[in-house]
Design a protein around this motif. Sequence first.
Motif, mmCIF file in Angstrom:
data_model
loop_
_atom_site.group_PDB
_atom_site.id
_atom_site.type_symbol
_atom_site.label_atom_id
_atom_site.label_comp_id
_atom_site.label_asym_id
_atom_site.label_seq_id
_atom_site.Cartn_x
_atom_site.Cartn_y
_atom_site.Cartn_z
ATOM 1 N N ASN A 218 0.812 -1.211 0.000
ATOM 2 C CA ASN A 218 0.000 0.000 0.000
ATOM 3 C C ASN A 218 0.844 1.258 0.000
ATOM 4 O O ASN A 218 0.470 2.266 0.577
ATOM 5 C CB ASN A 218 -0.957 0.008 1.205
ATOM 6 C CG ASN A 218 -1.876 -1.198 1.181
ATOM 7 O OD1 ASN A 218 -2.310 -1.619 0.109
ATOM 8 N ND2 ASN A 218 -2.169 -1.754 2.353
ATOM 9 N N ARG A 219 2.035 1.212 -0.587
ATOM 10 C CA ARG A 219 2.880 2.388 -0.708
ATOM 11 C C ARG A 219 3.200 2.573 -2.177
ATOM 12 O O ARG A 219 3.815 1.719 -2.816
ATOM 13 C CB ARG A 219 4.205 2.209 0.077
ATOM 14 C CG ARG A 219 4.061 2.232 1.573
ATOM 15 C CD ARG A 219 3.958 3.663 2.088
ATOM 16 N NE ARG A 219 5.148 4.413 1.731
ATOM 17 C CZ ARG A 219 6.229 4.470 2.511
ATOM 18 N NH1 ARG A 219 6.272 3.826 3.645
ATOM 19 N NH2 ARG A 219 7.271 5.200 2.153
ATOM 20 N N ALA A 220 2.777 3.693 -2.758
ATOM 21 C CA ALA A 220 2.974 3.908 -4.196
ATOM 22 C C ALA A 220 4.428 3.985 -4.552
ATOM 23 O O ALA A 220 4.832 3.614 -5.637
ATOM 24 C CB ALA A 220 2.252 5.182 -4.623
ATOM 25 N N ASP A 221 5.271 4.498 -3.598
ATOM 26 C CA ASP A 221 6.685 4.665 -3.891
ATOM 27 C C ASP A 221 7.490 3.437 -3.554
ATOM 28 O O ASP A 221 8.693 3.451 -3.614
ATOM 29 C CB ASP A 221 7.249 5.870 -3.130
ATOM 30 C CG ASP A 221 7.092 5.722 -1.632
ATOM 31 O OD1 ASP A 221 6.416 4.769 -1.215
ATOM 32 O OD2 ASP A 221 7.642 6.564 -0.895
ATOM 33 N N ALA A 222 6.843 2.355 -3.160
ATOM 34 C CA ALA A 222 7.575 1.148 -2.817
ATOM 35 C C ALA A 222 6.876 -0.081 -3.376
ATOM 36 O O ALA A 222 6.747 -1.095 -2.725
ATOM 37 C CB ALA A 222 7.726 1.040 -1.306
ATOM 38 N N ILE B 107 13.212 10.337 -12.703
ATOM 39 C CA ILE B 107 13.669 10.630 -14.061
ATOM 40 C C ILE B 107 12.496 11.295 -14.792
ATOM 41 O O ILE B 107 11.423 10.709 -14.922
ATOM 42 C CB ILE B 107 14.088 9.358 -14.806
ATOM 43 C CG1 ILE B 107 15.263 8.676 -14.099
ATOM 44 C CG2 ILE B 107 14.452 9.688 -16.244
ATOM 45 C CD1 ILE B 107 16.555 9.434 -14.151
ATOM 46 N N VAL B 108 12.699 12.537 -15.254
ATOM 47 C CA VAL B 108 11.612 13.240 -15.950
ATOM 48 C C VAL B 108 11.782 13.219 -17.462
ATOM 49 O O VAL B 108 10.811 13.413 -18.197
ATOM 50 C CB VAL B 108 11.485 14.697 -15.445
ATOM 51 C CG1 VAL B 108 11.104 14.723 -13.979
ATOM 52 C CG2 VAL B 108 12.766 15.481 -15.689
ATOM 53 N N GLU B 109 13.013 12.998 -17.937
ATOM 54 C CA GLU B 109 13.222 12.889 -19.385
ATOM 55 C C GLU B 109 14.513 12.140 -19.634
ATOM 56 O O GLU B 109 15.509 12.333 -18.929
ATOM 57 C CB GLU B 109 13.264 14.269 -20.050
ATOM 58 C CG GLU B 109 13.315 14.190 -21.573
ATOM 59 C CD GLU B 109 13.013 15.518 -22.251
ATOM 60 O OE1 GLU B 109 12.884 15.539 -23.489
ATOM 61 O OE2 GLU B 109 12.903 16.545 -21.540
ATOM 62 N N THR B 110 14.495 11.278 -20.613
ATOM 63 C CA THR B 110 15.682 10.508 -20.947
ATOM 64 C C THR B 110 15.696 10.222 -22.437
ATOM 65 O O THR B 110 14.639 10.186 -23.083
ATOM 66 C CB THR B 110 15.724 9.183 -20.152
ATOM 67 O OG1 THR B 110 16.950 8.502 -20.412
ATOM 68 C CG2 THR B 110 14.558 8.286 -20.516
ATOM 69 N N VAL C 236 19.088 -0.585 -14.429
ATOM 70 C CA VAL C 236 18.416 -0.175 -13.189
ATOM 71 C C VAL C 236 16.938 -0.032 -13.496
ATOM 72 O O VAL C 236 16.560 0.681 -14.429
ATOM 73 C CB VAL C 236 18.990 1.156 -12.659
ATOM 74 C CG1 VAL C 236 18.283 1.571 -11.373
ATOM 75 C CG2 VAL C 236 20.492 1.050 -12.442
ATOM 76 N N GLU C 237 16.104 -0.717 -12.731
ATOM 77 C CA GLU C 237 14.666 -0.685 -12.985
ATOM 78 C C GLU C 237 13.895 -0.378 -11.712
ATOM 79 O O GLU C 237 14.088 -1.040 -10.676
ATOM 80 C CB GLU C 237 14.180 -2.024 -13.555
ATOM 81 C CG GLU C 237 14.599 -2.267 -14.999
ATOM 82 C CD GLU C 237 13.924 -3.497 -15.580
ATOM 83 O OE1 GLU C 237 13.271 -4.226 -14.807
ATOM 84 O OE2 GLU C 237 14.046 -3.716 -16.797
ATOM 85 N N ASP C 238 13.026 0.641 -11.772
ATOM 86 C CA ASP C 238 12.079 0.975 -10.705
ATOM 87 C C ASP C 238 12.753 1.064 -9.342
ATOM 88 O O ASP C 238 12.250 0.548 -8.344
ATOM 89 C CB ASP C 238 10.941 -0.056 -10.645
ATOM 90 C CG ASP C 238 10.149 -0.098 -11.941
ATOM 91 O OD1 ASP C 238 9.985 0.974 -12.552
ATOM 92 O OD2 ASP C 238 9.723 -1.186 -12.342
ATOM 93 N N LEU C 239 13.890 1.745 -9.278
ATOM 94 C CA LEU C 239 14.657 1.838 -8.040
ATOM 95 C C LEU C 239 13.991 2.826 -7.080
ATOM 96 O O LEU C 239 13.687 3.964 -7.448
ATOM 97 C CB LEU C 239 16.088 2.293 -8.355
ATOM 98 C CG LEU C 239 17.089 2.258 -7.201
ATOM 99 C CD1 LEU C 239 17.348 0.819 -6.772
ATOM 100 C CD2 LEU C 239 18.395 2.927 -7.616
ATOM 101 N N THR D 166 12.458 7.633 -6.364
ATOM 102 C CA THR D 166 11.317 6.752 -6.651
ATOM 103 C C THR D 166 11.259 6.409 -8.133
ATOM 104 O O THR D 166 11.276 7.285 -8.990
ATOM 105 C CB THR D 166 9.991 7.428 -6.243
ATOM 106 O OG1 THR D 166 9.894 8.696 -6.880
ATOM 107 C CG2 THR D 166 9.911 7.629 -4.746
ATOM 108 N N GLY D 167 11.186 5.121 -8.428
ATOM 109 C CA GLY D 167 10.954 4.645 -9.790
ATOM 110 C C GLY D 167 12.013 4.994 -10.798
ATOM 111 O O GLY D 167 11.705 5.167 -11.981
#
Length: 665
Positions: A298-302, A556-559, A333-336, A348-349
């Motif tokens: 129940n934690r969006a960031d985890a 990450i906002v842009e890559t 690296v995925e969803d760290l 987050t993510g």
Amino acid sequence: MTVSTTSILQHRARPPRRIRGRVFRSPTAIVAIVWLVGLVIASLTGPLWLRYGPLEQDLSAVLQGPSAAHLLGTDELGRDMLSRVVTAAAPTLLVALITPIVAVLITVPITLWAARRARAETVVNRVSEIVLSLPGTVIILAFIAAVGTNMPLVMAAFGVLVFGAMYKVFFGQAKSLHKQLYVEAAAVDGVRPMAASIRHVLPNMSTTVIVQFVLLFGAAIGLQAGLAFIGLGPQPPEPTWGGMIQTASSFIFQQPWLMVPTGAVLALTIIAANALADVLAGGTAMPPPLISIRRKKNRADAAPSTSTIAHVPTEVAASVVASVPAEERELIVEDLVIGVDDGPALVTGVSLRVRPGTVMGLVGESGCGKSVTSYSLLGLLSPGLSVRSGRIAWGGVDLAGAGEKTLAKVRGHEIAYISQEPTRALDPMFTISWQLSAAIKRLRRVSGAEAKRIAAELLTNVGIVDVPRVLKSYPHQISGGMAQRVAIALALAGTPHLLIADEPTTALDVTVQAEILGLLRRLIAERGMSIILVTHDLGVVADLCDEVSVMYAGQIVETGPVRDVLLQPEHPYTMALLAADPHAILNFEGTTRLASIPGQVPLPGSMTSGCRFVERCRFAQDVCSTTIDLQPRAEGDGAVRCIRRDEVRGRQDEWREPITIGEER
């Protein structure tokens, strides 16, 4: 785009919370606390439940072993051993507390005072050396001869005598903490020196203080037992652990059991104190991995990771890493998710992909999570931080879930790190030759002579001309640019395949920056290395990187490829960074005004569920409060995290105009 002193102080570590979490998560610490507290409670309530008094004699039951009537047997006068051992516990433990209390109350204030004043440091250092040179045993015996066997006074005197040793433990840490940015920021804000020390330095020393307190508590218990053993403690018939051991030694041949109850309780008590100190110090009593994976519901960031690489046991993982060919090594690296223990998430993510032989640029303002992300790749997160979910795949192994043995196989050998401050990588106590040779011998398993030869070769490879002189020099004897070259050589000591460079040119002048960048470019070409370059300089990114990931507030906002992102940015934050760069490669027609991004990066725990840049974005509208994941870029490869990317694309020049935040809402 600056960080206020208030935000710096708010990011200060909170050691007491970490200590509580460490203790309550450790079975060893819980058992130790239960044993110590239980002894005191049992001793104080003894008259309510013990069958016999500690002085009650029964000459018909002398020197008996354990029985139903006497669970731990009897002594030479038929007194119940259980009653005597339990009764002696509370006085022993409570009086032992006097020593660490006196030592801490004397040492901590003096240490904080000496650490911030040069003259006081000189005086206190001499005093501590004098105290260390005193014969402690002789002084304690002389003190007992003067005041008698008054244990509280003797324990207080012992606390004074350990001042010298405890000061040496505390001073180095206090001196270092007084130089930290948040302490200097407090001084700028007008906080008085002693108040700054108590408010900002002492909390960060709390772990060390508590560990020394507990260790000294155990030593005081042993000292009391030793003095009672030689007859200098409380006098008979008062029960004392040392006195009972002395009596047992006199009857060791008639009744060996007599030594067991008191000896076992004394040993277990001292072991409990030392084990508790070990847990508080983060030692082997509770061996956590350097990075722990936490799955929280129940934690969006985890959210649970969708990793496809299984967690491999440590021993197997070490061999897997070593067996993967260099050309196949790719960092994924995925969803760290990285967060503070019992606190908010900092990153987050985050997802990254660094292919062999390429350079990934990681850019963003200070406080966006770039350095924390790079530290996590090698398991170098500060105490109190941990990876909550996600994966860090390297050579078929998930480093996020790897143990210390696997990480040791990777650090230096496979992945190396260059700090933005080379002096952090170089010890001022040793020459460059010694430090390079030691690293080479450890990482390459070669002889001392071969290590020195390789050290000279590495310095030549990084562009140092006068190699013999530099090898003989100490870090303070070389320039900043040369120190950075030495730090790069140190990172290359183990022939790594991935180099993490955390702002390697920040503290250097323009000419030296160009030389360091040229050196990194040559290393990529000659060694086929891949690099993660953490930087604020978009010009460096354009010059050196193949791909770039823009971070803001832990996301990450842009890559995408460097050319696509820098020439055709689609996220407003990327546009703002480019507009604020005087060397930007974009052509903003009709103006030479540099953009200024109002406000600052939101603090962890205060981030919105939608776009985290919304409070500072000139294009923000109500729809921006909607949560959005990375979406494919419209122009070129890569991804962008902006719900209005199609509407704001191509409007980067507006960032150089006077800004009214939220004008489009």
